[in-house]
Write a protein that holds these residues in place. Structure first.
Motif, PDB file in Angstrom:
ATOM      1  N   VAL A 108       0.841  -1.195   0.000  1.00 23.79           N
ATOM      2  CA  VAL A 108       0.000   0.000   0.000  1.00 23.79           C
ATOM      3  C   VAL A 108       0.883   1.254   0.000  1.00 23.79           C
ATOM      4  O   VAL A 108       2.075   1.188   0.317  1.00 23.79           O
ATOM      5  N   GLU A 172      -4.027  -6.224  -2.442  1.00 26.70           N
ATOM      6  CA  GLU A 172      -4.423  -5.104  -1.594  1.00 26.70           C
ATOM      7  C   GLU A 172      -5.623  -4.329  -2.121  1.00 26.70           C
ATOM      8  O   GLU A 172      -6.110  -3.423  -1.452  1.00 26.70           O
ATOM      9  N   HIS A 396       0.219  -1.248   6.895  1.00 29.80           N
ATOM     10  CA  HIS A 396      -0.487  -0.135   6.252  1.00 29.80           C
ATOM     11  C   HIS A 396      -0.226   1.197   6.968  1.00 29.80           C
ATOM     12  O   HIS A 396      -0.761   2.226   6.536  1.00 29.80           O
TER      13      HIS A 396
END
Length: 433
Positions: A108, A172, A396
């Motif tokens: 991410v 993701e 994340h």
């Protein structure tokens, strides 16, 4: 019959190769493999697989080839750089059970770099933790799969069954990378995904849905001298507030779910992105927001979508402006079902034995309000999928890090699992020269 070697020998072999594994993981973390930028990291994985003697298949994901398959998620971005890599081990004499070792290469975004203590793509080890974006989620798992097999090979053995090492994209945001592996024909008796959800057996996971809402306004001068106009951002807030109330309703339904009934908050409506306004002294003409919501295993996606759409339609109907300019809703990523691991008693027993041999304690299990690619194998390929991986801090988030000792032990567990599930055979002496 497949051969057996002592657990202690396998554990030592992983330890002996762990410094190389850590170096490999650091090299992999240096690739900024965010969405649309995965190609270099995948080329690195392909080269690593080839160096270890595996047949390697690297291909661009073809959206048209998977669009009509169960589990497909809507695509809103280019797939020009979306490459999967699968390495295949073929035994000399297939006497064991086949296995997929699956992990995702995509990571991410980092967020503002000035909020990180260190460069997210310059991995550093401190107090036993490797820092960096993707160090835990989930490049450590990819390294564990590769080096578990390398440990067995260092002892002169290889799996007595087909093993497929999968490094996929899109986990993701859609899961379409794993789906493309199924479409490509990769099948096995079981799948193992070392996601960083801790070294526990994942029993169940939710299914996320991504959607986008576009809200129009009536731009006027901020003074209100001519008309108050209609503020698109404030109208969007009305919708967001209604959706957050729907989140409460969905969470209350956990009492009817045997896996999530004790979870504190299984369903989250995450407002992930919002953009609106054009000029500080103008009433905003437009606002766009994107949200990720979760569904329970067994919950029909069409029913969930209908509730979401009805919630937004109710807000629009009750607002004088929105009633004439209804918001536009679209789906732009995850359209995923929840998944429960069931009917995999022998596979679970192998994991329990392997875990206990490494950790010296019984395996525990949990459920998660996150999602993984396990659903593709379990729901669409009749393949039980275990999720079990290392300990990750701040996935994340800023300063993501993975506990290296947990990576080592997870690698040992995977190596023992392969030896038990697939069986072992001696490597052909000619092939080792």
């Amino acid at each position: 019959m497949p051969e057996r070697i002592a657990d202690e020998a396998i554990l030592r072999a992983v330890d002996n190769g762990f410094a190389r594994q850590v170096a490999f993981l650091a090299d992999l973390v240096r690739f900024p493999s965010q969405r649309g930028e995965e190609h270099a990291a995948q080329s690195f994985m392909a080269a690593a697989y080839q160096a270890d003697g595996y047949a390697v298949d690297m291909w661009r994901v073809d959206v048209d080839a998977i669009r009509d398959l169960p589990g497909f998620s809507p695509v809103a971005v280019s797939y020009d750089d979306a490459f999967n890599v699968v390495a295949t081990h073929t035994p000399r004499n297939a006497t064991g059970r086949s296995l997929i070792l699956n992990g995702h290469i995509d990571v991410v975004p980092t967020g503002p770099l000035d909020r990180w203590v260190r460069d997210p793509y310059d991995p550093a080890v401190e107090d036993g933790w490797m820092h960096g974006r993707g160090a835990g989620d989930m490049k450590a798992g990819l390294s564990a799969c590769l080096y578990a097999l390398a440990a067995l090979r260092s002892l002169g053995y290889q799996p007595a069954a087909n093993v497929y090492l999968q490094s996929v994209v899109e986990e993701e945001c859609t899961g379409n990378g794993a789906l493309a592996c199924l479409q490509r024909g990769y099948r096995a008796d079981a799948a193992f995904i070392p996601e960083p959800l801790e070294p526990r057996l994942m029993r169940a996971q939710v299914g996320p849905i991504w959607f986008r809402v576009e809200v129009d306004g009536d731009p006027q001068h901020a003074s209100g001298a001519f008309s108050a106009g209609a503020n698109a951002i404030e109208k969007a807030f009305l919708i967001i507030q209604a959706l957050k109330q729907l989140e409460i309703v969905w969470n209350a339904r956990k009492v009817d779910d045997k896996h999530f009934c004790d979870h504190p908050h299984p369903i989250r409506f995450n407002l992930g992105k919002i953009e609106g306004g054009e000029w500080t002294s103008s009433v905003p003409a437009r606002c766009v927001f994107e949200m990720r919501v979760a569904t329970y295993p067994g919950q029909k996606l069409e029913d969930a979508r209908a509730e979401l759409e009805a919630c937004i339609a109710d807000v629009a109907r009750d607002d004088p402006f929105l009633a004439n300019r209804p918001p536009k809703m679209s789906y732009n990523g995850f359209m995923a079902e929840g998944y429960v691991l069931e009917g995999a008693d022998e596979m679970e027993a192998v994991l329990r034995r392997s875990h206990a041999a490494v950790w010296g304690e019984p395996l525990t299990e949990h459920v998660t309000s996150a999602t993984t690619d396990a659903r593709f194998f379990g729901l669409y390929a009749d393949t039980p999928a275990i999720v079990y991986g290392p300990i990750c801090r701040m996935p994340h988030g800023y300063d993501e890090a993975v506990d290296l000792d947990s990576v080592r032990k997870v690698t040992q567990t995977i190596a023992l699992f392969i030896a038990d599930w697939c069986g072992l055979e001696p490597i052909d002496p000619e092939a080792r020269r």
